[in-house]
Design a protein around this motif. Structure first.
Motif, mmCIF file in Angstrom:
data_model
loop_
_atom_site.group_PDB
_atom_site.id
_atom_site.type_symbol
_atom_site.label_atom_id
_atom_site.label_comp_id
_atom_site.label_asym_id
_atom_site.label_seq_id
_atom_site.Cartn_x
_atom_site.Cartn_y
_atom_site.Cartn_z
ATOM 1 N N SER A 33 84.500 105.981 18.876
ATOM 2 C CA SER A 33 83.188 105.880 18.532
ATOM 3 C C SER A 33 82.771 104.531 19.444
ATOM 4 O O SER A 33 83.407 103.660 20.785
ATOM 5 N N GLY A 34 81.125 104.099 19.870
ATOM 6 C CA GLY A 34 80.758 103.196 20.539
ATOM 7 C C GLY A 34 80.407 104.312 21.775
ATOM 8 O O GLY A 34 79.335 103.552 23.051
ATOM 9 N N LYS A 79 70.212 107.715 11.924
ATOM 10 C CA LYS A 79 70.035 107.618 13.611
ATOM 11 C C LYS A 79 69.596 107.763 14.534
ATOM 12 O O LYS A 79 69.289 107.498 15.321
ATOM 13 N N ASN A 95 75.647 105.041 21.016
ATOM 14 C CA ASN A 95 76.922 104.420 20.571
ATOM 15 C C ASN A 95 77.251 105.052 19.162
ATOM 16 O O ASN A 95 76.636 104.851 18.204
ATOM 17 N N THR A 97 78.895 105.895 15.867
ATOM 18 C CA THR A 97 79.748 105.483 14.995
ATOM 19 C C THR A 97 80.962 106.349 14.307
ATOM 20 O O THR A 97 80.612 107.613 14.142
ATOM 21 N N GLU A 98 81.923 105.323 13.646
ATOM 22 C CA GLU A 98 82.427 106.713 12.519
ATOM 23 C C GLU A 98 81.472 107.440 12.113
ATOM 24 O O GLU A 98 82.057 108.333 11.358
ATOM 25 N N GLU A 99 80.344 106.924 11.455
ATOM 26 C CA GLU A 99 79.329 108.034 10.612
ATOM 27 C C GLU A 99 79.390 109.328 10.599
ATOM 28 O O GLU A 99 78.330 109.449 10.473
ATOM 29 N N ASP A 100 78.988 108.695 12.229
ATOM 30 C CA ASP A 100 78.516 110.233 13.349
ATOM 31 C C ASP A 100 79.137 111.330 12.771
ATOM 32 O O ASP A 100 79.180 112.551 13.331
ATOM 33 N N HIS A 131 88.168 106.806 16.412
ATOM 34 C CA HIS A 131 87.833 104.991 16.568
ATOM 35 C C HIS A 131 89.313 104.283 16.713
ATOM 36 O O HIS A 131 90.589 104.441 15.853
#
Length: 176
Positions: A33-34, A79, A95, A97-100, A131
């Motif tokens: 993540s990130g 997104k 960037n 995220t966990e949601e991706d 993550h």
């Protein structure tokens, strides 16, 4: 201190070897993540900008979400600002995220007698997001700031690393 993600690498290697034979998925991409990620469309045509559609399925939604339709980003997706389509039809996500995490499908369209038809096969990429969070123990000192993910430790002090891998369930991939 070694890079915090190094400690989770062994788990990713094991998971990756378990997932390599899932039917219908062309590629598995593991990212922290990130970070920024590039998802390849392995059936790319020469005219990517106007002939490429990218869909996303997190299996949290009832149906796949169109991210890019024939080269045009959908503005109503969460997104939108983080996506870009490259000249080789790959999808870039900034960037992450966990949601991706989820299954991304690249479709190519060709003109046949004035009608767009989908070119088979679709390219399917499973995105797995790692993550890692750092929690200093109550006896260690931390110099973390809100903009930094760094935690300083010294000899005799300890930190706790928590690793979470956000990944599509194998059963979901097979039944997609």
């Amino acid at each position: 201190m070694a890079d915090k993600c190094d400690l989770c690498l062994l788990g990713l290697i094991i998971l990756s070897s378990l997932l390599t034979d899932i039917s219908g998925v062309d590629d598995h991409v593991f990212i922290s993540s990130g970070e920024n990620v590039r998802l390849s469309c392995n059936n790319a045509l020469s005219d990517c900008k106007s002939k490429t559609t990218w869909n996303y399925n997190s299996f949290r939604h009832s149906a796949p979400v169109e991210l890019i339709t024939k080269g045009i980003k959908k503005k109503d997706t969460e997104k939108h600002e983080r996506l870009s389509l490259e000249s080789d039809c790959s999808l870039n996500i900034k960037n992450v995220t966990e949601e991706d995490y989820g299954l991304y499908t690249c479709q190519q369209w060709i003109d046949v007698n004035g009608t767009d038809q989908r070119q088979d096969p679709d390219a399917r990429v499973s995105l797995h997001v790692l993550h890692v969070s750092v929690s200093p123990s109550s006896s260690s000192s931390s110099s973390s700031s809100s903009s930094s993910s760094q935690t300083e430790i010294s000899p005799g002090r300890s930190v706790t690393l928590s690793c979470q891998l956000y990944s599509v369930d194998c059963d979901d991939l097979v039944s997609f």
